[in-house]
Design an enzyme around this catalytic site. Structure first.
Site, PDB file in Angstrom:
ATOM      1  CD  GLU A 125      -2.923   0.998   2.390  1.00 28.71           C
ATOM      2  OE1 GLU A 125      -4.128   1.228   2.212  1.00 28.71           O
ATOM      3  OE2 GLU A 125      -2.442   0.723   3.509  1.00 28.71           O
ATOM      4  N   GLY A 273       2.367   1.294  11.507  1.00 27.70           N
ATOM      5  CA  GLY A 273       2.089   0.469  12.667  1.00 27.70           C
ATOM      6  C   GLY A 273       1.780  -0.963  12.279  1.00 27.70           C
ATOM      7  CB  ALA A 274      -0.290  -3.107  11.636  1.00 24.57           C
ATOM      8  CG  MET A 275      -0.205  -3.660   4.822  1.00 29.29           C
ATOM      9  SD  MET A 275      -1.240  -2.237   4.374  1.00 29.29           S
ATOM     10  CE  MET A 275      -2.231  -2.936   3.055  1.00 29.29           C
ATOM     11  CG  ASN A 277      -0.312  -7.389   3.875  1.00 24.16           C
ATOM     12  OD1 ASN A 277      -0.322  -6.491   3.054  1.00 24.16           O
ATOM     13  ND2 ASN A 277       0.620  -7.505   4.811  1.00 24.16           N
ATOM     14  CG  HIS A 307      -6.740  -0.237  12.680  1.00 23.23           C
ATOM     15  ND1 HIS A 307      -7.242   1.045  12.684  1.00 23.23           N
ATOM     16  CD2 HIS A 307      -6.256  -0.420  11.427  1.00 23.23           C
ATOM     17  CE1 HIS A 307      -7.065   1.604  11.509  1.00 23.23           C
ATOM     18  NE2 HIS A 307      -6.465   0.736  10.713  1.00 23.23           N
ATOM     19  CD  GLU A 308      -3.658  -3.029  10.676  1.00 24.71           C
ATOM     20  OE1 GLU A 308      -3.925  -3.265   9.481  1.00 24.71           O
ATOM     21  OE2 GLU A 308      -3.455  -1.879  11.104  1.00 24.71           O
ATOM     22  CG  HIS A 311      -8.099  -2.564   7.741  1.00 26.43           C
ATOM     23  ND1 HIS A 311      -8.823  -1.615   7.055  1.00 26.43           N
ATOM     24  CD2 HIS A 311      -7.089  -1.879   8.359  1.00 26.43           C
ATOM     25  CE1 HIS A 311      -8.287  -0.425   7.246  1.00 26.43           C
ATOM     26  NE2 HIS A 311      -7.243  -0.555   8.037  1.00 26.43           N
ATOM     27  CD  GLU A 330      -6.397   2.734   6.920  1.00 25.25           C
ATOM     28  OE1 GLU A 330      -6.494   2.329   8.092  1.00 25.25           O
ATOM     29  OE2 GLU A 330      -5.780   2.096   6.045  1.00 25.25           O
TER      30      GLU A 330
END
Length: 866
Positions: A125, A273-275, A277, A307-308, A311, A330
């Site tokens: 991203e 902080g994180a992604m 995927n 949060h992740e 997503h 987000e």
């Protein structure tokens, strides 16, 4: 147009011509430390006879075939492969070499200094999947992806799906050192966007587990990190949070987890902080705790995990069509993570954390001249690269709390469930969400969306109260209203559903006496339900923080609240009062000295860890940026004395002791203070109950560096005790923070003049470079810094260029032109005037730095009484 950019118009045109079906991506990771092999087979339909392009950033393309016919490799130029004469059904094969990155973009390669083992992870991203394989790099061209990866035999390889087969393979010389190789063939994914695909490879170590989804499926779980830090990985704690988050989201969204597995990998040198995927979340490695960390950091990790996970529904299952709706990912994930923390995990103060951290970030960002609507205007990739900001994340999620209050929680969740059911594995725009929320709530959200989501700026809510004393000698409210003021640049009045509450002293505690939920709309809203009530000690508008606005207290309430700031029985009203005081300080309505007095009194009794973290950060900003430069040295020493005393008096081994000691170290300046904080880490005067782990040592050393009391022997000894990657990064930071011309020149040579450091070291070096107390040290670099910006923007990758522009800006010189011999405000304004044609994203970042400096100058004038 820059060679690696992509405009919204181009993406829309391409989406009108093609529809993607499948990718088969074959990667060879055995070719040595510089490049890897990449072969992409892409199937798609197209308008017959049309032309388009595929995205790719690669050092070499060896072969291109379209529908079995060779395409000259000269078709590859400027990050694109031009395609013409398309058939209705097409197969494109691209054989290329990809370049490993050390910038945290594309396929990042890291060598562990402890054991020399190699680790890889991808970060795609916004548009960096094209650094690994040829693709249509835009979110609305979803496809099924099949990855086939050849890697050294001692490695584990992860992707979005589980490996369907692992076989021995031949390997080229390079990474494998004769140890052989294996090929990992992964099962095809569901239809997802290119930026959500992922590859992680290396000798990662970890723990596996499972959970049962609401539809009865067994979902495999995995938590991994580098082998040299795996002993610190509290995998069971992380999986426990994950299981609770799964249960909450599946019930709240009335939809089982949409994918097949869930791995979480903590990776080195990560930019964010994180992604999220799909099925393979990557995290900042700092979330592997090598020693004691504050409760605020632990809380932040929980929120990030949730949060992740959110997503997987918001963003992965249903994805925005183009990046102007990035907030749909987000904002919702940020709101959902706090909702899950509060209701799914039972974290009582989750919304206090949200107010302290997220909403403060939103307010800061929303008052910059570059603020933008939550639904932003994103015309190209450069726009979105700088749009991962406090508006997209924090204001968006703050406004969602108001939306939930406005439509009702049940209707909100019903709307979301319909949204997921209607658009699963598809792409959406804002209107798609509003349709479902309107149907569920019966409310017209078009006008609400216009003022809240499609308009920028923050309004200010101010109570106006008159009183009268009756025959019973009790002073009562005779009239009450809320006045809503708007910024000149964004004159938008918004409707607010909020609570107004009265707080009174009950013994030595301030407790809520009453609370009314009211609708505030327009410039002035009368509050008749308050008339006749006894005038409380504190009248608080936006009690429980239900809306998004700047809030002021009436004079009497402000005086009472600040006098009794440590008396609030609950954390939320105290946090709201402190947030209002900080906002007044930033706005130049309160002197920094007044804020420091209030904050230091609050810190003496604050127990909410994130609220304490934010308070301490604000204290340092108030000292180093907003205090009168003429008295700053004295103020810094006095505040450091207070923080040292608070740290010394805190409970042994407590969270407060940890946070206060680290904050004190950053402000220590006198010989006595320096000796005290040094004693905390060298054993000559330890804090009772505090473990001196590597992180604590580096935190104190950074403070000693700022004070000019750091020796090279200190750094060498710390590196000997902590030879890890984190140790190397912190060593760069503390050396860069030394107040010497040599230290600053080293940063200049390796960060600005050339990009010689990997991403995390570069960021830490830039932070240390700009953090000075003596303006003379930084003054020679002001004009060269500004003169370098267009070159840096053109030569470095987006992440690396942003680090230079943002973190190396000499903000410490604001208001100190007499001492520095150069006015950073004037020089920065002149740069903007002279570079009207510079890339818009670069100009935006510079304009934000200028605004920060100008705000500091105004605050300093107020503190000086001018």
């Amino acid at each position: 147009m820059p060679a690696e950019n992509l405009t919204r118009a181009e993406a829309a045109e391409r989406a009108s011509l093609v529809a993607t079906q499948t990718y088969r991506v074959e990667l060879d990771l055995t070719r040595g430390p510089e490049v890897f092999g990449s072969t992409t087979t892409l199937t798609f339909t197209a308008t017959p006879g049309s032309s388009t392009f595929v995205d790719l950033i690669a050092p070499a393309v060896h072969r291109i075939t379209l529908n079995g016919a060779d395409v000259d490799t000269s078709a590859f130029a400027d990050s694109r492969i031009a395609l013409s004469g398309l058939a209705q059904t097409n197969e494109l094969v691209v054989e290329a070499e990809g370049a490993y990155m050390t910038t945290g973009e594309g396929l990042h390669r890291f060598v562990d200094p402890v054991d020399e083992k190699v680790y890889l992870y991808s970060q795609f991203e916004v548009a960096d999947a094209r650094r690994v394989f040829a693709c249509f790099e835009q979110p609305d061209l979803k496809a099924e992806f099949s990855f086939v990866v050849t890697a050294p035999a001692q490695w584990t390889v992860f992707s979005n799906e589980a490996a369907a087969e692992v076989t021995d393979a031949a390997a080229q010389a390079g990474e494998v050192d004769g140890a052989g190789a294996r090929t990992w063939t992964f099962a095809p994914t569901a239809r997802i966007s290119t930026y959500l695909t992922a590859i992680v490879a290396g000798p990662y170590a970890g723990t596996t587990g499972e959970l049962t989804s609401s539809d009865g499926r067994t979902i495999p779980l995995g938590v991994y990190a580098r082998a040299s830090i795996a002993e610190h990985l509290d995998a069971e704690t992380i999986m426990d949070v994950t299981r609770q988050g799964f249960a909450f989201y599946e019930e709240a969204f009335d939809r089982p987890y949409p994918f097949t597995k869930y791995d979480q990998v903590f990776v080195p040198e990560f930019n964010a902080g994180a992604m999220e995927n799909v099925g393979l979340v990557t995290y900042l490695e700092n979330y592997v705790f090598r020693g004691p960390v504050s409760g605020a950091v632990r809380e932040r990790r929980v929120i990030t995990i949730l949060h992740e996970l959110a997503h997987m529904w918001f963003g992965d299952l249903v994805t925005m069509r183009w990046w102007n709706d990035l907030w749909l990912n987000e904002s919702f994930a940020e709101y959902a993570s706090h909702l899950s923390a509060a209701e799914g995990l039972g974290i009582d103060d989750a919304w206090v954390t949200f107010t302290s951290l997220e909403k403060a970030w939103a307010l800061d960002q929303d008052q910059l001249p570059t603020t933008h609507p939550i639904v932003a205007s994103i015309e190209d990739l450069e726009d979105v690269e700088v749009n991962f900001d406090g508006i997209t994340y924090a204001k968006g999620s703050s406004v969602l709390t108001q939306l939930v209050t406005f439509v009702g929680r049940d209707a909100f969740l019903t709307g979301l469930r319909r949204y997921f059911a209607t658009h699963a594995f598809g792409n959406t725009e804002l209107s798609d969400l509003l349709v479902e929320l309107e149907a569920a709530s019966g409310r017209d959200l078009r006008s609400w969306s216009t003022v809240w989501l499609e308009s920028a700026g923050v309004t200010t809510l101010v109570p106006e109260v008159t009183t009268e004393t009756g025959d019973d000698s009790v002073e009562r409210i005779a009239s009450a209203a809320v006045v809503q003021t708007v910024p000149e640049a964004h004159p938008v009045q918004r409707p607010h559903r909020l609570a107004v509450a009265g707080y009174d002293l009950d013994g030595d505690r301030l407790v809520r006496s009453w609370s009314d939920e009211v609708d505030v709309d327009g410039e002035r809203t009368e509050l008749p339900t308050l008339v006749g009530r006894p005038w409380p000690a504190v009248l608080l508008v936006n009690d429980e923080d239900l809306t998004y606005a700047k809030v002021r207290l009436d004079d009497r309430s402000l005086a009472s609240a600040t006098r009794h700031v440590d008396a609030f029985a609950e954390a939320m009203p105290r946090t709201l009062v402190l947030a209002s005081a900080w906002d007044m300080t930033r706005d130049g309505q309160w002197a920094a000295s007044r804020y420091l007095d209030l904050a230091l009194r609050a810190l003496a009794s604050e127990t909410q860890p994130t609220a304490m973290r934010v308070l301490l950060a604000n204290v340092r900003t108030a000292v180093e940026r907003y205090s009168d430069p003429a008295t700053r040295d004295r103020v810094r020493a006095a505040v450091a004395d207070d923080l040292v005393a608070l740290a010394t008096g805190a409970d042994p081994g407590s969270d407060a002791q940890l946070q206060l000691s680290r904050a004190a170290a950053q402000l220590a300046v006198t010989d006595e203070q320096v000796a005290t904080v040094r004693g905390w880490i060298d054993g000559s005067g330890p804090l009772p109950g505090q473990e001196v782990d590597p992180q604590q040592r580096w935190e104190v050393l950074r403070g000693l560096a700022l004070a000019g009391a750091l020796t090279e022997d200190d750094v060498t000894a710390a590196l000997d005790a902590d030879p890890s990657a984190t140790g190397r990064e912190h060593a760069v930071w503390v050396r860069s923070a030394r107040p010497t011309a040599e230290a600053k020149q080293w940063v200049w040579d390796n960060v600005v003049a050339a990009a010689n450091l990997p991403n995390t070291q570069q960021r830490y070096a830039a932070l240390g470079f700009a953090d000075v107390r003596d303006p003379a040290v930084l003054a020679p670099f002001v004009r060269p810094y500004l003169d370098s910006l267009t070159r840096v923007w053109a030569e470095q990758t987006n992440e690396m260029a942003q680090n230079v522009v943002t973190y190396a800006f000499p903000a410490a010189l604001a208001g100190r032109s007499a001492e520095a011999g150069v006015d950073v405000v004037t020089e920065t304004r002149a740069w903007l005037d002279a570079h009207a044609e510079a890339p818009a994203a670069l100009r935006r970042l510079v304009a934000e730095r200028l605004d920060t400096a100008e705000r500091a100058v105004r605050a300093q004038a107020v503190d000086a009484g001018r």
